[in-house]
Design an enzyme around this catalytic site. Structure first.
Site, mmCIF file in Angstrom:
data_model
loop_
_atom_site.group_PDB
_atom_site.id
_atom_site.type_symbol
_atom_site.label_atom_id
_atom_site.label_comp_id
_atom_site.label_asym_id
_atom_site.label_seq_id
_atom_site.Cartn_x
_atom_site.Cartn_y
_atom_site.Cartn_z
ATOM 1 N N LYS A 91 -16.911 14.728 23.084
ATOM 2 C CA LYS A 91 -16.291 15.361 21.905
ATOM 3 C C LYS A 91 -15.991 14.316 20.824
ATOM 4 O O LYS A 91 -16.342 14.494 19.664
ATOM 5 C CB LYS A 91 -14.999 16.041 22.296
ATOM 6 N N ASN A 92 -15.362 13.197 21.198
ATOM 7 C CA ASN A 92 -14.918 12.248 20.175
ATOM 8 C C ASN A 92 -16.043 11.407 19.593
ATOM 9 O O ASN A 92 -15.845 10.717 18.597
ATOM 10 C CB ASN A 92 -13.778 11.380 20.719
ATOM 11 N N ARG A 94 -8.625 17.501 13.120
ATOM 12 C CA ARG A 94 -8.148 16.143 12.844
ATOM 13 C C ARG A 94 -9.297 15.283 12.360
ATOM 14 O O ARG A 94 -9.172 14.491 11.449
ATOM 15 C CB ARG A 94 -7.568 15.578 14.155
ATOM 16 N N CYS A 153 -0.835 16.537 14.659
ATOM 17 C CA CYS A 153 -1.210 16.744 16.062
ATOM 18 C C CYS A 153 -0.076 17.500 16.731
ATOM 19 O O CYS A 153 1.038 17.560 16.231
ATOM 20 C CB CYS A 153 -1.387 15.431 16.764
ATOM 21 N N ARG A 172 0.144 11.459 12.699
ATOM 22 C CA ARG A 172 -1.195 10.883 12.826
ATOM 23 C C ARG A 172 -1.516 10.185 11.501
ATOM 24 O O ARG A 172 -2.187 10.733 10.657
ATOM 25 C CB ARG A 172 -2.230 11.940 13.152
ATOM 26 N N PRO A 173 -0.989 8.977 11.283
ATOM 27 C CA PRO A 173 -1.196 8.308 9.988
ATOM 28 C C PRO A 173 -2.654 7.936 9.767
ATOM 29 O O PRO A 173 -3.430 7.854 10.724
ATOM 30 C CB PRO A 173 -0.337 7.056 10.110
ATOM 31 N N ILE A 174 -3.027 7.716 8.511
ATOM 32 C CA ILE A 174 -4.387 7.231 8.230
ATOM 33 C C ILE A 174 -4.325 6.025 7.282
ATOM 34 O O ILE A 174 -5.276 5.733 6.558
ATOM 35 C CB ILE A 174 -5.287 8.341 7.636
ATOM 36 N N ASP A 175 -3.198 5.307 7.331
ATOM 37 C CA ASP A 175 -3.045 4.139 6.441
ATOM 38 C C ASP A 175 -4.118 3.075 6.683
ATOM 39 O O ASP A 175 -4.561 2.404 5.728
ATOM 40 C CB ASP A 175 -1.652 3.525 6.601
ATOM 41 N N GLN A 176 -4.579 2.925 7.906
ATOM 42 C CA GLN A 176 -5.609 1.908 8.185
ATOM 43 C C GLN A 176 -6.973 2.335 7.653
ATOM 44 O O GLN A 176 -7.774 1.502 7.237
ATOM 45 C CB GLN A 176 -5.683 1.624 9.698
ATOM 46 N N ASP A 216 -5.973 9.671 26.340
ATOM 47 C CA ASP A 216 -6.425 11.067 26.436
ATOM 48 C C ASP A 216 -6.511 11.548 27.880
ATOM 49 O O ASP A 216 -6.850 12.708 28.128
ATOM 50 C CB ASP A 216 -7.775 11.232 25.745
ATOM 51 N N ARG A 239 -11.126 23.493 22.371
ATOM 52 C CA ARG A 239 -11.559 22.561 21.324
ATOM 53 C C ARG A 239 -12.374 21.439 21.951
ATOM 54 O O ARG A 239 -13.214 20.852 21.291
ATOM 55 C CB ARG A 239 -10.351 21.902 20.666
HETATM 56 C C1 EPZ Z 1 -8.782 9.299 18.331
HETATM 57 O O1 EPZ Z 1 -7.724 9.678 17.483
HETATM 58 C C2 EPZ Z 1 -9.022 10.507 19.220
HETATM 59 N N1 EPZ Z 1 -9.388 11.663 18.384
HETATM 60 C C3 EPZ Z 1 -7.775 10.833 20.019
HETATM 61 O O2 EPZ Z 1 -8.152 11.835 20.938
HETATM 62 C C4 EPZ Z 1 -7.357 9.601 20.828
HETATM 63 O O3 EPZ Z 1 -6.107 9.878 21.437
HETATM 64 C C5 EPZ Z 1 -7.215 8.384 19.919
HETATM 65 O O4 EPZ Z 1 -8.428 8.185 19.158
HETATM 66 C C6 EPZ Z 1 -6.954 7.108 20.719
HETATM 67 O O5 EPZ Z 1 -8.023 6.901 21.611
HETATM 68 C C7 EPZ Z 1 -10.649 11.726 17.897
HETATM 69 O O6 EPZ Z 1 -11.467 10.845 18.144
HETATM 70 C C8 EPZ Z 1 -10.962 12.920 17.049
HETATM 71 P P1 EPZ Z 1 -6.242 6.143 16.528
HETATM 72 P P2 EPZ Z 1 -7.367 8.738 16.215
HETATM 73 O O7 EPZ Z 1 -6.520 5.980 15.077
HETATM 74 O O8 EPZ Z 1 -8.594 8.074 15.739
HETATM 75 C C9 EPZ Z 1 -2.072 4.538 14.954
HETATM 76 C C10 EPZ Z 1 -8.183 13.886 21.994
HETATM 77 O O9 EPZ Z 1 -7.408 14.364 22.814
HETATM 78 N N2 EPZ Z 1 -2.718 4.597 13.636
HETATM 79 O O10 EPZ Z 1 -7.016 5.328 17.511
HETATM 80 O O11 EPZ Z 1 -6.568 9.562 15.273
HETATM 81 C C11 EPZ Z 1 -1.842 5.925 15.519
HETATM 82 O O12 EPZ Z 1 -0.617 6.468 15.050
HETATM 83 C C12 EPZ Z 1 -7.633 13.156 20.798
HETATM 84 O O13 EPZ Z 1 -9.445 13.904 22.077
HETATM 85 C C13 EPZ Z 1 -2.053 4.089 12.540
HETATM 86 O O14 EPZ Z 1 -0.925 3.616 12.652
HETATM 87 O O15 EPZ Z 1 -6.416 7.677 16.919
HETATM 88 C C14 EPZ Z 1 -1.825 5.664 16.992
HETATM 89 O O16 EPZ Z 1 -0.522 5.214 17.369
HETATM 90 C C15 EPZ Z 1 -6.112 13.190 20.747
HETATM 91 N N3 EPZ Z 1 -2.670 4.139 11.319
HETATM 92 C C16 EPZ Z 1 -2.816 4.512 17.172
HETATM 93 O O17 EPZ Z 1 -2.953 3.913 15.880
HETATM 94 C C17 EPZ Z 1 -3.928 4.646 11.161
HETATM 95 O O18 EPZ Z 1 -4.451 4.638 10.026
HETATM 96 C C18 EPZ Z 1 -4.195 4.944 17.644
HETATM 97 O O19 EPZ Z 1 -4.674 5.944 16.768
HETATM 98 C C19 EPZ Z 1 -4.592 5.160 12.292
HETATM 99 C C20 EPZ Z 1 -3.973 5.120 13.517
#
Ligand code: EPZ
Length: 432
Positions: free
Chosen positions: A22-23, A93, A117, A123-127, A308, A400
């Protein structure tokens, strides 16, 4: 509204075929927007997040041709707009990948802010924004949309050091950079298998990406991506979920179509808990006869134990002998599902990022509800192991990310069926 009715207490026997990841799929489908030609994508999982992603691409002007239930041809030669539908793109998402893809190909993008979520924190996207800005884009949020545009009409290669290891930011910056002028380096990059899958997909379409799967990814900008075909990797988390189901319910199941290397972190933990796992080239034979044993879990970015799988493994540990400690090391909180497990007799205390799981000798079926995709999977696992009948509602979250979960489990001898119930209340659109 669909519910699952589960009559628990039956061990699982048989074989289960794992679907495409899925991811990986929810990133690779938007990445097709980068290609000025036709992409043939195989081993696509039949799940609602994929259906939604394809609908969004179609609304942007992509031609979508379904070859068979798991193969699609996407033609993004004639994209007519870089503004996504608010309604559609806020439902999942992963819609944030549309920003990187549209920005990378057209130098601009207008995408609805992704949905929050359901498992607690933000779920920030600052990075993601940090990466786009470093590549020379202006990014503003207005009216619920993220507006991104390349200040000089096209992006310029750069170096980005991620403050946190982020799967989404790593993949989004990769997509934005594939046709930027010059070279881009992403440091402190995430290393999940689906990151490597996206890089391999893009390279098969003509990109030049090196180092995916390590914490430093190098991208040399190319003129255009011309098209090709690609097969998505098997889903590490779906496979782990079925392994956890056998661990909880007992029995013996052959899990087919997996990449053993991707399963190492999950297999190691299950073996510690007393599960027998026999690895072959692309299968795992999973067996549990004696009672599960306690262990401690800390979720970390790959190759650590995946977040996950945290709800699913906690459901197993709630039945293990002894007390286990589960620490969520990726998300600010991800324990909403624990209250539902407690309805079944689980003995779990949550304090911030840690859950203390005191194993009980049995769970009892109960009416429970899913709050998000993996929480829902954990409830299915608990219901399969519990004595008596469980009713699981809000299963749209589960569907999903799990293709045909009811038929796959029934083929293993589980007493589970999906029933349609009258609408009770609007469910909040959640995301995985
Ligand atoms: C992906 O989410 C997956 N979703 C999530 O799976 C998974 O839990 C996560 O990666 C971690 O492996 C998809 O791929 C669609 P991250 P993503 O950016 O990309 C912080 C599922 O069940 N962060 O790796 O959104 C964030 O808050 C879903 O399949 C920032 O601070 O996760 C978290 O603490 C749930 N700023 C950590 O980083 C940012 O800009 C990891 O988040 C982005 C993230």
């Amino acid at each position: 509204m669909t519910k699952y009715i589960v009559q628990g207490g039956k061990p699982l026997f048989g074989e289960v075929e794992i679907s495409g990841a899925k991811n990986a799929a929810v990133a690779i489908i938007p990445a097709a927007l980068l290609v000025d030609g036709v992409c043939r994508i195989e081993n696509i999982p039949q799940i609602s997040d994929v259906t939604m992603s394809l609908k969004i691409l179609e609304q942007l002007g992509a031609g979508i041709r379904s070859i068979n239930p798991h193969t699609v041809e996407i033609d993004c030669t004639h994209i007519r707009t870089t503004r996504t539908s608010y309604e559609l793109s806020r439902k999942i998402r992963a819609s944030y990948y549309l920003i990187g893809a549209l920005l990378g190909r057209f130098g601009q993008a207008e995408v609805a802010m992704p949905g929050g979520c359901n498992f607690g924190g933000v779920r920030p996207i600052d990075q993601h924004v940090k990466g786009f800005t470093a590549l020379g884009a202006k990014v503003v949020v207005e009216g619920g949309f993220i507006h991104a545009s390349a200040k000089e009409g096209h992006l310029k290669g750069t170096s980005v050091y991620l403050d946190v290891v982020s799967v989404g930011a790593t993949m989004n910056i990769m997509m934005a950079a594939v046709m930027a002028e010059g070279n881009t380096v992403i440091e402190n990059a995430a290393k999940e298998p689906h990151i490597v899958d996206l890089a391999n997909f893009l390279n098969s379409m003509g990109a030049n990406i090196r180092g995916a799967g390590t914490d430093t990814i190098k991208i040399r900008g190319v003129e255009r991506l011309t098209g090709g075909s690609y097969a998505i990797i098997p889903d590490q988390i779906e496979a782990g979920t079925y392994m956890a189901a056998v661990a909880a319910a007992g029995g013996q199941v052959l899990v087919k179509n997996i990449i053993p290397k991707h399963m190492d972190c999950i297999t190691a933990k299950l073996v510690e808990m007393g599960v027998e796992v026999e690895e072959k080239e692309d299968t795992l034979l999973v067996r549990r006869t004696n009672r599960l044993q306690k262990t401690n879990i800390k979720t970390l970015p790959y190759p650590g134990f995946p977040t996950d799988m945290q709800p699913q493994i906690t459901a197993c540990l709630s039945l293990a002998e002894g007390t286990s400690l589960v620490t969520e090391g990726v998300w600010s909180s991800r324990y909403r599902y624990v209250d539902e497990l407690k309805r079944m007799g689980a003995n779990i205390q949550v304090d911030d990022k840690t859950a203390v799981v005191e194993g009980v000798d049995h769970l009892t079926g109960a009416p429970i509800q899913a709050y998000d995709l993996r929480a829902g999977a954990a409830l299915v696992i608990a219901a399969l192991a519990a004595q008596g009948r469980s009713e699981i509602s809000n299963v749209q979250y589960i569907e999903r990310g799990y293709e045909d979960i009811v038929s796959k489990l029934r083929a293993l001898g589980a007493d589970i069926r999906a029933v349609d119930e009258p609408e009770e209340s609007e469910s909040v659109a959640g995301v995985g």
